[in-house]
Design an enzyme around this catalytic site. Structure first.
Site, PDB file in Angstrom:
ATOM      1  N   ASP A  58       9.683  -0.641  -2.035  1.00 14.05           N
ATOM      2  CA  ASP A  58       8.307  -0.155  -2.066  1.00 14.05           C
ATOM      3  C   ASP A  58       7.908   0.096  -0.616  1.00 14.05           C
ATOM      4  O   ASP A  58       8.598  -0.349   0.318  1.00 14.05           O
ATOM      5  CB  ASP A  58       7.420  -1.221  -2.719  1.00 14.05           C
ATOM      6  CG  ASP A  58       5.962  -0.815  -2.767  1.00 14.05           C
ATOM      7  OD1 ASP A  58       5.671   0.393  -2.845  1.00 14.05           O
ATOM      8  OD2 ASP A  58       5.097  -1.715  -2.733  1.00 14.05           O
ATOM      9  N   ASP A  60       4.057   0.313   0.878  1.00  8.25           N
ATOM     10  CA  ASP A  60       2.913  -0.506   1.283  1.00  8.25           C
ATOM     11  C   ASP A  60       3.115  -1.959   0.862  1.00  8.25           C
ATOM     12  O   ASP A  60       3.313  -2.258  -0.316  1.00  8.25           O
ATOM     13  CB  ASP A  60       1.622   0.030   0.653  1.00  8.25           C
ATOM     14  CG  ASP A  60       1.232   1.379   1.235  1.00  8.25           C
ATOM     15  OD1 ASP A  60       1.749   1.733   2.308  1.00  8.25           O
ATOM     16  OD2 ASP A  60       0.420   2.082   0.620  1.00  8.25           O
TER      17      ASP A  60
END
Length: 308
Positions: A58, A60
């Site tokens: 991922d 953020d």
């Protein structure tokens, strides 16, 4: 090799803001204080070839700690457009999301537009410099959200360009080690594509970013995390089976997306996600400083053995 013992510290309690999410959207709190997860590791001489073929990150919260940066950009946008909600505790002032509220919101609702859409439905559609009176039609409401989100995205880019943001510990090393070992590396983020590209170019560097085997953002799929579509799509683009992928996430919303796609997931939590229930993860870490590629290979191998 000794069994890997993974400890998660108890987070400090978070005080609740005036308007929290409804109980159906509240976070699932982690079980008491500390917990330990132990994985038996077979002797190196008897270990079969690793099933790890793709490592998916991922963005953020994993590659960079960005929650406070996004919150700052949203609040700057609300102030810029003088966004006032009728149900807000200070409706005469522009909307302001405090850190406690934003932690709950961003960990339960993926994507900026869905966040605003939910908030305005719960608290009343706002007046603003865009619409002097609250928009009443669906088209006006979507235009309002689009304009705010576009301005917020540009503000977030300015923050990233400032040079004050660094990648989280251990991420770049793991990416490089995986590529060196012939393992595919991907990034899957629910955020706006342009802002993710800017973040990755600045934090990974152009060469590392361009060498990714797959990059998907929120714009590339119809449904956002916790829907598993982005990870299902990544597996197809990478040409690997879901069981041979290992996802690195920071929140329960990303964890659910990964496991929903049939992938194993490790968690590297942040201060705003540390109190979530990560019981479905195969391992949990405060950061990736001491995590090595061999550790991840063995974790995935053991997870698949346990599931068979």
């Amino acid at each position: 090799m000794a069994a890997a013992s993974l400890l998660v510290p108890s987070p400090s309690p978070i005080s609740s803001p005036r308007r929290l999410l409804p109980s159906s959207l509240r976070l699932s709190r982690a079980p008491p204080a500390r917990f330990r997860r132990t994985f038996a590791v077979p002797a190196a001489s008897s270990a079969p070839a690793s099933p790890l073929e793709a490592l998916i990150f991922d963005c953020d919260g994993v590659i960079l700690e960005s929650e406070h940066l996004h919150r700052q950009a949203y609040n700057d946008a609300f102030e810029h457009f003088i966004v006032r909600c009728p149900a807000s505790s200070s409706s005469s002032q522009p909307l302001h999301w405090d850190s406690d509220f934003y932690d709950e919101l961003q960990n339960r609702i993926g994507g900026g537009k869905p966040k605003m859409r939910w908030y305005f439905k719960e608290n009343g559609w706002p007046s603003s410099s865009i619409y002097e009176t609250p928009p009443s039609s669906d088209s006006e409401r979507e235009k309002l959200i689009d304009i705010i989100q576009d301005w917020k995205t540009e503000r977030y880019k300015d923050i990233i360009r400032s040079g004050s943001v660094e990648s989280r510990p251990g991420v770049l090393r793991l990416m490089d080690d995986a590529k060196g070992a012939g393992i595919k590396v991907a990034v899957c983020s629910a955020a706006t594509k342009s802002s993710v590209i800017l973040s990755l170019e600045n934090l990974l560097g152009l060469e590392r970013f361009q060498s990714l085997d797959c990059f998907l953002a929120g714009d590339d799929v119809k449904t956002k995390k916790p829907d598993p579509l982005i990870y299902v799509t990544a597996a197809k683009k990478l040409g690997v089976q879901a069981r041979n992928c290992l996802v690195v996430e920071d929140s329960v919303i990303g964890l659910h997306a990964a496991t929903g796609a049939g992938m194993s997931c490790i968690i590297t939590y942040t201060s705003s996600t540390a109190n979530q229930d990560f019981s479905d993860a195969i391992a949990t870490y405060p950061d990736l400083t001491d995590v090595r590629l061999e550790d991840l290979k063995l974790l995935l191998q053991n997870a698949l053995i346990a599931a068979s």
